[in-house]
Design an enzyme around this catalytic site. Sequence first.
Site, PDB file in Angstrom:
ATOM      1  N   LYS A  86      31.055  39.511  69.638  1.00  0.00           N
ATOM      2  CA  LYS A  86      31.681  39.148  68.359  1.00  0.00           C
ATOM      3  C   LYS A  86      30.610  38.963  67.288  1.00  0.00           C
ATOM      4  O   LYS A  86      30.775  39.388  66.144  1.00  0.00           O
ATOM      5  CB  LYS A  86      32.512  37.880  68.533  1.00  0.00           C
ATOM      6  CG  LYS A  86      33.699  38.081  69.474  1.00  0.00           C
ATOM      7  CD  LYS A  86      34.290  36.752  69.888  1.00  0.00           C
ATOM      8  CE  LYS A  86      35.424  36.907  70.869  1.00  0.00           C
ATOM      9  NZ  LYS A  86      35.789  35.632  71.512  1.00  0.00           N
TER      10      LYS A  86
ATOM     11  N   GLY B 153      39.825  35.827  67.252  1.00  0.00           N
ATOM     12  CA  GLY B 153      41.285  35.886  67.444  1.00  0.00           C
ATOM     13  C   GLY B 153      42.091  35.851  66.161  1.00  0.00           C
ATOM     14  O   GLY B 153      42.062  36.787  65.367  1.00  0.00           O
TER      15      GLY B 153
ATOM     16  N   THR C   9      48.826  40.378  77.601  1.00  0.00           N
ATOM     17  CA  THR C   9      48.972  39.146  76.812  1.00  0.00           C
ATOM     18  C   THR C   9      49.149  39.476  75.334  1.00  0.00           C
ATOM     19  O   THR C   9      50.085  39.006  74.683  1.00  0.00           O
ATOM     20  CB  THR C   9      47.712  38.266  76.992  1.00  0.00           C
ATOM     21  OG1 THR C   9      47.506  38.077  78.393  1.00  0.00           O
ATOM     22  CG2 THR C   9      47.846  36.928  76.307  1.00  0.00           C
TER      23      THR C   9
ATOM     24  N   VAL D  97      37.374  39.544  66.464  1.00  0.00           N
ATOM     25  CA  VAL D  97      36.431  38.425  66.294  1.00  0.00           C
ATOM     26  C   VAL D  97      37.226  37.168  65.963  1.00  0.00           C
ATOM     27  O   VAL D  97      37.974  37.137  64.983  1.00  0.00           O
ATOM     28  CB  VAL D  97      35.416  38.705  65.162  1.00  0.00           C
ATOM     29  CG1 VAL D  97      34.449  37.538  65.025  1.00  0.00           C
ATOM     30  CG2 VAL D  97      34.670  40.009  65.409  1.00  0.00           C
TER      31      VAL D  97
ATOM     32  N   ASP E 111      30.483  37.436  75.620  1.00  0.00           N
ATOM     33  CA  ASP E 111      31.640  37.577  74.727  1.00  0.00           C
ATOM     34  C   ASP E 111      31.264  37.139  73.302  1.00  0.00           C
ATOM     35  O   ASP E 111      31.587  37.820  72.319  1.00  0.00           O
ATOM     36  CB  ASP E 111      32.798  36.733  75.287  1.00  0.00           C
ATOM     37  CG  ASP E 111      34.013  36.767  74.388  1.00  0.00           C
ATOM     38  OD1 ASP E 111      34.659  37.827  74.311  1.00  0.00           O
ATOM     39  OD2 ASP E 111      34.310  35.739  73.743  1.00  0.00           O
TER      40      ASP E 111
ATOM     41  N   GLY F 272      44.701  33.820  72.689  1.00  0.00           N
ATOM     42  CA  GLY F 272      46.100  33.568  73.015  1.00  0.00           C
ATOM     43  C   GLY F 272      46.971  34.654  72.417  1.00  0.00           C
ATOM     44  O   GLY F 272      46.613  35.246  71.387  1.00  0.00           O
TER      45      GLY F 272
HETATM   46  N1  LIG Z   1      43.984  37.614  75.356  1.00  0.00           N
HETATM   47  C1  LIG Z   1      43.453  37.151  74.232  1.00  0.00           C
HETATM   48  O1  LIG Z   1      43.627  35.976  73.881  1.00  0.00           O
HETATM   49  C2  LIG Z   1      42.628  38.063  73.350  1.00  0.00           C
HETATM   50  C3  LIG Z   1      42.091  37.546  72.145  1.00  0.00           C
HETATM   51  C4  LIG Z   1      41.374  38.401  71.305  1.00  0.00           C
HETATM   52  C5  LIG Z   1      41.169  39.712  71.682  1.00  0.00           C
HETATM   53  N2  LIG Z   1      41.691  40.174  72.877  1.00  0.00           N
HETATM   54  C6  LIG Z   1      41.446  41.568  73.236  1.00  0.00           C
HETATM   55  O2  LIG Z   1      42.703  42.242  73.305  1.00  0.00           O
HETATM   56  C7  LIG Z   1      42.634  43.279  74.287  1.00  0.00           C
HETATM   57  C8  LIG Z   1      43.774  43.092  75.297  1.00  0.00           C
HETATM   58  O3  LIG Z   1      43.607  41.825  75.937  1.00  0.00           O
HETATM   59  P1  LIG Z   1      44.773  41.175  76.848  1.00  0.00           P
HETATM   60  O4  LIG Z   1      44.350  39.790  77.096  1.00  0.00           O
HETATM   61  O5  LIG Z   1      46.101  41.442  76.257  1.00  0.00           O
HETATM   62  O6  LIG Z   1      44.577  42.018  78.182  1.00  0.00           O
HETATM   63  P2  LIG Z   1      45.592  42.151  79.420  1.00  0.00           P
HETATM   64  O7  LIG Z   1      46.578  41.042  79.404  1.00  0.00           O
HETATM   65  O8  LIG Z   1      44.755  42.364  80.631  1.00  0.00           O
HETATM   66  O9  LIG Z   1      46.387  43.511  79.106  1.00  0.00           O
HETATM   67  C9  LIG Z   1      45.814  44.775  79.229  1.00  0.00           C
HETATM   68  C10 LIG Z   1      46.914  45.807  79.140  1.00  0.00           C
HETATM   69  O10 LIG Z   1      46.320  47.098  79.227  1.00  0.00           O
HETATM   70  C11 LIG Z   1      47.063  47.886  80.137  1.00  0.00           C
HETATM   71  N3  LIG Z   1      46.184  48.890  80.731  1.00  0.00           N
HETATM   72  C12 LIG Z   1      45.103  48.720  81.508  1.00  0.00           C
HETATM   73  N4  LIG Z   1      44.572  49.902  81.876  1.00  0.00           N
HETATM   74  C13 LIG Z   1      45.369  50.830  81.314  1.00  0.00           C
HETATM   75  C14 LIG Z   1      45.383  52.247  81.346  1.00  0.00           C
HETATM   76  N5  LIG Z   1      44.461  52.945  82.019  1.00  0.00           N
HETATM   77  N6  LIG Z   1      46.358  52.895  80.672  1.00  0.00           N
HETATM   78  C15 LIG Z   1      47.309  52.215  79.982  1.00  0.00           C
HETATM   79  N7  LIG Z   1      47.334  50.876  79.923  1.00  0.00           N
HETATM   80  C16 LIG Z   1      46.392  50.197  80.586  1.00  0.00           C
HETATM   81  C17 LIG Z   1      47.592  46.913  81.154  1.00  0.00           C
HETATM   82  O11 LIG Z   1      48.731  47.501  81.807  1.00  0.00           O
HETATM   83  P3  LIG Z   1      49.609  46.696  82.924  1.00  0.00           P
HETATM   84  O12 LIG Z   1      50.200  45.526  82.189  1.00  0.00           O
HETATM   85  O13 LIG Z   1      50.626  47.674  83.349  1.00  0.00           O
HETATM   86  O14 LIG Z   1      48.639  46.306  83.993  1.00  0.00           O
HETATM   87  C18 LIG Z   1      47.953  45.721  80.275  1.00  0.00           C
HETATM   88  O15 LIG Z   1      49.242  45.860  79.754  1.00  0.00           O
HETATM   89  C19 LIG Z   1      41.231  43.209  74.885  1.00  0.00           C
HETATM   90  O16 LIG Z   1      40.381  44.096  74.213  1.00  0.00           O
HETATM   91  C20 LIG Z   1      40.802  41.778  74.587  1.00  0.00           C
HETATM   92  O17 LIG Z   1      39.404  41.619  74.501  1.00  0.00           O
HETATM   93  C21 LIG Z   1      42.405  39.382  73.704  1.00  0.00           C
END
Ligand SMILES: NC(=O)c1ccc[n+]([C@@H]2O[C@H](COP(=O)([O-])OP(=O)(O)OC[C@H]3O[C@@H](n4cnc5c(N)ncnc54)[C@H](OP(=O)(O)O)[C@@H]3O)[C@@H](O)[C@H]2O)c1
Length: 437
Positions: free
Chosen positions: A207, A136, A14, A134, A203, A304
Site C-alpha cells: 500500500k 480499504g 468477501t 489502499v 501488506d 471488510g
Molecule cells: N477483504 C478485504 O477486507 C479487502 C480489503 C481491501 C482490499 N481487498 C482486496 O480485494 C481483493 C479480493 O479480496 P477478498 O477478501 O474478497 O478475497 P476472497 O474472499 O478470497 O475472494 C476471492 C474471490 O476470487 C475468486 N477466484 C479465485 N480464483 C479465481 C479464478 N481463477 N477465477 C475466478 N475467480 C477466482 C474466488 O472464487 P470462489 O469464491 O469461487 O472461491 C472468490 O470469489 C484482493 O485483491 C484483496 O487484497 C480486500
Amino acid sequence: MAEALRVGIAGLGTVGASVARVLRDKAAELTRQCGRDIVVTAVSARDPKRDRGIDLSAAKWFDDPVELAEKADIDVFVELIGGDEGPARLSVKAALEAGRHVVTANKALLAKHGVALAEIAEKKGVLLNYEAAVAGGIPVIKTMREAMAGNAVTRVFGILNGTCNYILTRMEAEGISFDACLKDAQRLGYAEADPTFDIEGHDTAHKLSILTSLAFGTKIAATDIYMEGISNITQADIRAAGDLGYRIKLLGVAQRTDSGIEQRVHPTMVPTASVIAQVHGVTNAVAIETDILGELLLSGPGAGGNATASAVIGDIADIAKSRPGFQHAPVFGWPAKELKPYKKARMRSHAGGYFIRLTVHDRTGVFAAIAKRMADSDISLESIVQQAAGAETLAQKTVILVTHETTEAAVRKAVEGITKDGHLTDKPQVIRIERAE
Ligand SMILES: NC(=O)c1ccc[n+]([C@@H]2O[C@H](COP(=O)([O-])OP(=O)(O)OC[C@H]3O[C@@H](n4cnc5c(N)ncnc54)[C@H](OP(=O)(O)O)[C@@H]3O)[C@@H](O)[C@H]2O)c1
C-alpha cells in the site's frame, strides 16, 4: 437517460459479493447520482455453485475471468480476485487492452505491475481505478490524486494494516503477549491462517508503494522498501513506550529527503497525544503533509466487505459519470510514461529519534560503557533510564535510552559496539520515533 453502465465482476468473495449486494441495494440512489443505471451483467468466480447470499442469475457466468474481461458485454471490469499474477493480472490486462475500464482492490497487483497496467489504460483512454487497494474504505487515492492538485507532498505515513493495529492495540490495552493477540485475531477472522504477510509488513509495504508514487510522481518501487514487522514487539517495549509518552504503531512512511525518497515500514513510537496514536483496533489512517495544505489525516475502516465495497462502488460511479471522449486523469496522478525513476534514500542516513532497550548484566561499568559507545557515535541522549528487568532476576537490568535526532548508521554502530562489549544478556531492541502532530 444515458444507457446503463454494464459491470462485470470477477471474484465474488468477501469484497465481490458485497459489491454486488450494495449495487443491488443502492440501485436507485446510484442511478440518481450517476444519471444512469449501473447493472451487473457478468460475473466470474471459481465455484459456480457456491451460495453468495445474493441472486446473480441475471448476470452471465464465466468460468474464466479473462474470457469475461475480453468478451462479456460490459463497460467496466471489476477485479476482486486478488494476487499479483495469474487470473487477476491476466484479466485486468485483457480488459484494458480490450478498451474496458477497470476497477480493482488489488494492492499486490498494483504494487508489482501498476505502472505497466497504467500505461495500457492511458494508451487506450480508459480508467484504471483502485481506491479500495489502499486503506480499504478511506478515500485516500482520490484525495491525493485529485483534491490535492498543486500540493507538493513532503511526507505521507499511515497505519495501513488493520491486523497489526488490532494486535498492538490489544497488547497495550490488556497487557497480553504478541502471540496471544495474534491467536485471537485469527479466531476473530482479522488475521489469515498464515499471518506472515500482514505482521511482517508486506501488506503495508504494497500500500505504501502506491502512496509513494502518488505523492512523489515516481515509479512504484515496492521491492525498495525497508521493512520490519511487529512480531518482536514485547510487553516491555509497550510499557516503556507508555512511560515515555509514546505508543507503538506499525507505520508505513514515505518521505522526501536530500538523498532521495525514503520508504520504510516498521514499528514506530509516536507521541501518545498525536492524532495517529488515537487510531485503535482494525481502523486505518493516512497522514499526508504538503507545502500548501499542511497536515491532513484521514482515518476509517481499512478492510471488510462493506467498507471496501464502498470504495469500489465510488470508483464504478466515477466511471458511470465520466463523459465519453473526455481525457481521464492519469492513473497515478502523472502520466505513467512520465513517472520518474524511484531514487532510493539510504536507510542508514535516516534521521530521527530512537528508542533503544538493552537488557544487560547487572555489574559495574556497564552504564558508563553504554554511554561511551553513544558518545563515540555522536549520539546525544534525551534520556537514559535503568530499571530491574523483572523480580525473577536480579542479575540483569534493563536500560532504556531515548536519543535526540541522529542517524540510523550512528545507532547501528553504537548498538554493535555495545553488543561487542559483551554486556548484553538479550537481543537489543531498537524502535524509531516518528514526529507526528
Ligand atoms: N477483504 C478485504 O477486507 C479487502 C480489503 C481491501 C482490499 N481487498 C482486496 O480485494 C481483493 C479480493 O479480496 P477478498 O477478501 O474478497 O478475497 P476472497 O474472499 O478470497 O475472494 C476471492 C474471490 O476470487 C475468486 N477466484 C479465485 N480464483 C479465481 C479464478 N481463477 N477465477 C475466478 N475467480 C477466482 C474466488 O472464487 P470462489 O469464491 O469461487 O472461491 C472468490 O470469489 C484482493 O485483491 C484483496 O487484497 C480486500
